[in-house]
Design an enzyme around this catalytic site. Structure first.
Site, short mmCIF file in Angstrom:
data_model
loop_
_atom_site.label_atom_id
_atom_site.label_comp_id
_atom_site.label_asym_id
_atom_site.label_seq_id
_atom_site.Cartn_x
_atom_site.Cartn_y
_atom_site.Cartn_z
CE LYS A 15 5.36 -2.04 5.92
NZ LYS A 15 4.03 -2.51 6.37
NE ARG B 6 -3.07 -1.03 3.20
CZ ARG B 6 -3.42 -0.40 4.32
NH1 ARG B 6 -3.98 0.79 4.28
NH2 ARG B 6 -3.17 -0.95 5.48
CG ASP C 130 5.53 -2.25 9.75
OD1 ASP C 130 5.73 -2.75 10.88
OD2 ASP C 130 4.63 -2.64 8.99
CG ASN D 177 35.02 29.82 -6.71
OD1 ASN D 177 34.22 30.33 -7.49
ND2 ASN D 177 34.72 28.77 -5.98
C1 UD1 Z 1 0.39 -9.42 13.05
C2 UD1 Z 1 -0.10 -10.36 14.14
C3 UD1 Z 1 -1.38 -9.82 14.73
C4 UD1 Z 1 -1.18 -8.43 15.26
C5 UD1 Z 1 -0.61 -7.52 14.17
C6 UD1 Z 1 -0.22 -6.20 14.74
C7 UD1 Z 1 0.65 -12.57 13.41
C8 UD1 Z 1 0.24 -13.86 12.83
N1 UD1 Z 1 -0.31 -11.67 13.57
O1 UD1 Z 1 -0.61 -9.45 12.04
O2 UD1 Z 1 -1.81 -10.66 15.77
O3 UD1 Z 1 -2.40 -7.90 15.75
O4 UD1 Z 1 0.56 -8.12 13.58
O5 UD1 Z 1 0.13 -5.34 13.69
O6 UD1 Z 1 1.79 -12.38 13.78
N2 UD1 Z 1 6.55 -10.17 8.23
C9 UD1 Z 1 7.69 -10.81 7.81
N3 UD1 Z 1 7.57 -12.02 7.18
C10 UD1 Z 1 6.38 -12.60 6.95
C11 UD1 Z 1 5.21 -11.93 7.38
C12 UD1 Z 1 5.33 -10.73 8.03
O7 UD1 Z 1 8.80 -10.31 8.02
O8 UD1 Z 1 6.38 -13.67 6.39
C13 UD1 Z 1 6.70 -8.88 8.93
C14 UD1 Z 1 6.02 -7.76 8.21
O9 UD1 Z 1 6.93 -7.12 7.32
C15 UD1 Z 1 5.64 -6.83 9.36
C16 UD1 Z 1 5.40 -7.81 10.53
O10 UD1 Z 1 6.06 -9.00 10.17
O11 UD1 Z 1 6.72 -5.99 9.73
C17 UD1 Z 1 3.93 -8.05 10.77
O12 UD1 Z 1 3.38 -8.59 9.60
P1 UD1 Z 1 1.92 -8.27 9.16
O13 UD1 Z 1 1.62 -8.96 7.89
O14 UD1 Z 1 1.68 -6.82 9.24
O15 UD1 Z 1 1.11 -9.01 10.32
P2 UD1 Z 1 -0.42 -8.97 10.52
O16 UD1 Z 1 -1.05 -9.99 9.66
O17 UD1 Z 1 -0.90 -7.59 10.43
#
Ligand code: UD1
Ligand code: CA
Length: 469
Positions: A24, A17, A112, A398
């Site tokens: 990001k 996004r 992030d 200069n």
């Molecule tokens: C996650 C949590 C959720 C929480 C939320 C808070 C899990 C399963 N869920 O959800 O309970 O409320 O964060 O924001 O953990 N990332 C990786 N590799 C991956 C997937 C994600 O590095 O394979 C990183 C993303 O870049 C990000 C972070 O992990 O920095 C969180 O990932 P995101 O996809 O935002 O998690 P949510 O599904 O939102």
């Protein structure tokens, strides 16, 4: 109660996004990459090491982050581990486990989420105590999309259920998991080995460690906070701008507590480190970059951009002035008056009570105490003595197209208007350069030097008539 803390920063996700080619976590907030804020915060809870999980844009992310200096002077240990492909947050942390030592606690952060306060993380670590799984949670009026904190009748945490996997009843829970946890590494290692991806998203959820902890008979601690800003992530340009303003407001508040008088804390941007002495006043719409020091009683007018500079006590920077020190830096002496509309470039070193007026550019030049260049002038690669008065429209030539040369203007020289000083050249002390002169040879101290074409007179000359129509 003391235990080593190793921080895992998740930063492999794509951030679709943002609609940007830049990863990001490298988008900037307060002049620093988002993930750099997270790493710098890790240093402030005395982490032993930081492991950043990279995936999307891994090369750029790895090149774009640096290990912060610790109070001891040493750099924090910073490592990168790649996660390819990205199979979920649990899978992400699995990649880090081989480089984590079993004697520590793992603090899981997201690259992030830049505005978590060190004291909040410290409270979470205290709750973990080197022995327990501790979750940072938040009460949210609209918890849509987040993992819900499921508690038993006695209030103890039993699970985190992702929104997509949650029942209607679970979706009504307004306490959410922030994405931040502290967990003894040895336990984490065992629990991660038990993860599966049998869920609505077919991902390996880090959050499933909660149910394993409960199954193993351990109580799970939750540190519930109310300040949503501290766990807010950046997923879009709108969120980035919101967090930028929030961050700037925090910076402004710290400055005001120190006594800095800001005309409007909502119209200040510090993209680096701003160090202020007593009685500093800053008008609206000023931007500070890199490291800037403002001495006692300094006043900064509206709409100034100041980067990598040291401004001496009592100096006044009038509106619309641009100061960019870059690596060489800019220094402005005490009591100096700069601007409006002045430009100070790298290596400008101005003494006490120097005056630099409108549309004057100074680059790689030293101006001794009391020197003045008040209007429309250029000083580059020059050494200017005390009390020199440098006239409007005068420049140092200069650059000969290949090399830069120095101009020396000794003390008490007056340079008239519209002069060209062709470097290398020295104007002798106390001398005067007549207006309109092009000076190519050194001048004698105390002398009047004039070098200009004679006035040509063409009598009875009439301007070409204007074309009609
Ligand atoms: C996650 C949590 C959720 C929480 C939320 C808070 C899990 C399963 N869920 O959800 O309970 O409320 O964060 O924001 O953990 N990332 C990786 N590799 C991956 C997937 C994600 O590095 O394979 C990183 C993303 O870049 C990000 C972070 O992990 O920095 C969180 O990932 P995101 O996809 O935002 O998690 P949510 O599904 O939102
Ligand atoms: Ca998220």
């Amino acid at each position: 109660m003391s235990f080593p803390v190793d921080v895992v920063v998740m930063a492999a996700g794509k951030g679709t996004r943002m609609k940007s080619s830049r990863p990001k976590v490298l988008h900037r907030l307060g002049g620093r990459a988002l993930a750099q804020h997270v790493i710098d915060t890790a240093a402030r809870v005395s982490a032993r090491s930081v492991v950043v999980i990279t995936g999307h844009g891994a090369d750029q992310v790895e090149a774009g982050l640096i290990a912060p200096a610790l109070d001891s002077g040493a750099a924090l240990k910073l490592q990168f581990v790649r996660q390819e492909p990205q199979l979920g947050t649990g899978h992400a942390v699995q990649q880090a486990v081989p480089v984590l030592a079993d004697d520590g606690v793992t603090l899981v952060l997201s690259g992030d989420v830049p505005l978590t306060k060190p004291e909040t993380l410290q409270a979470l670590l205290d709750l973990c105590g080197g022995q327990r799984l501790a979750l940072l949670t938040l009460e949210m009026p609209d918890p849509t999309g987040y993992g819900r904190i499921v508690r038993a009748a006695d209030g103890s945490v039993t699970a985190i259920v992702e929104h997509k996997d949650a029942s209607e009843a679970q979706r009504a829970i307004t306490e959410i998991y922030s994405g931040i946890m502290a967990v003894p590494t040895k336990l984490l290692r065992g629990w991660l080995a038990r993860l599966d991806n049998r869920n609505a998203q077919a991902e390996y959820y880090l959050t499933d460690v909660v149910k394993f902890a409960v199954a193993d008979g351990l109580t799970v601690q939750a540190h519930r906070i109310t300040d949503a800003l501290q766990v807010a992530g950046v997923n879009s340009p709108v969120q980035l701008a919101e967090l930028e303003r929030a961050h700037q407001r925090r910076v402004a508040d710290v400055l005001m507590v120190q006594g800095v008088r800001l005309a409007d804390p909502a119209r200040l941007d510090v993209r680096g480190e701003l160090v202020c002495s007593q009685d500093v006043e800053i008008d609206v719409n000023c931007v500070f970059e890199g490291r800037v020091e403002l001495g006692a009683g300094v006043r900064i007018g509206a709409n100034c951009v100041i980067a990598n500079a040291v401004i001496g006590d009592g100096a006044v920077i009038h509106p619309f002035t641009h100061i960019e020190g870059e690596k060489a830096g800019v220094s402005v002496g005490s009591g100096a008056l700069i601007g409006p509309f002045a430009r100070l470039r790298p290596g400008a070193k101005l003494g006490r009570e120097v005056h630099i007026g409108n549309f004057v550019e100074v680059k790689n030049s030293t101006l001794a105490d009391g020197a003045k260049a008040n209007h429309l002038a250029y000083l580059g690669d020059a050494v200017v003595g005390e009390r020199v008065n440098y006239g409007a429209g005068s420049i140092t030539a200069n650059y000969d197209g290949a090399n830069k040369h120095r101009t020396v203007i000794e003390a008490d020289v007056h340079v008239g208007s519209n002069c060209v000083l062709v470097a290398p050249v020295t104007i002798g002390a106390g001398g005067t350069v007549g207006g309109g002169s092009t000076i190519t040879k050194d001048t004698l101290p105390g002398a009047l030097s004039v070098a200009r074409g004679r006035q040509v007179v063409i009598p009875n000359w009439s301007r070409p008539a204007k074309k009609k129509g």
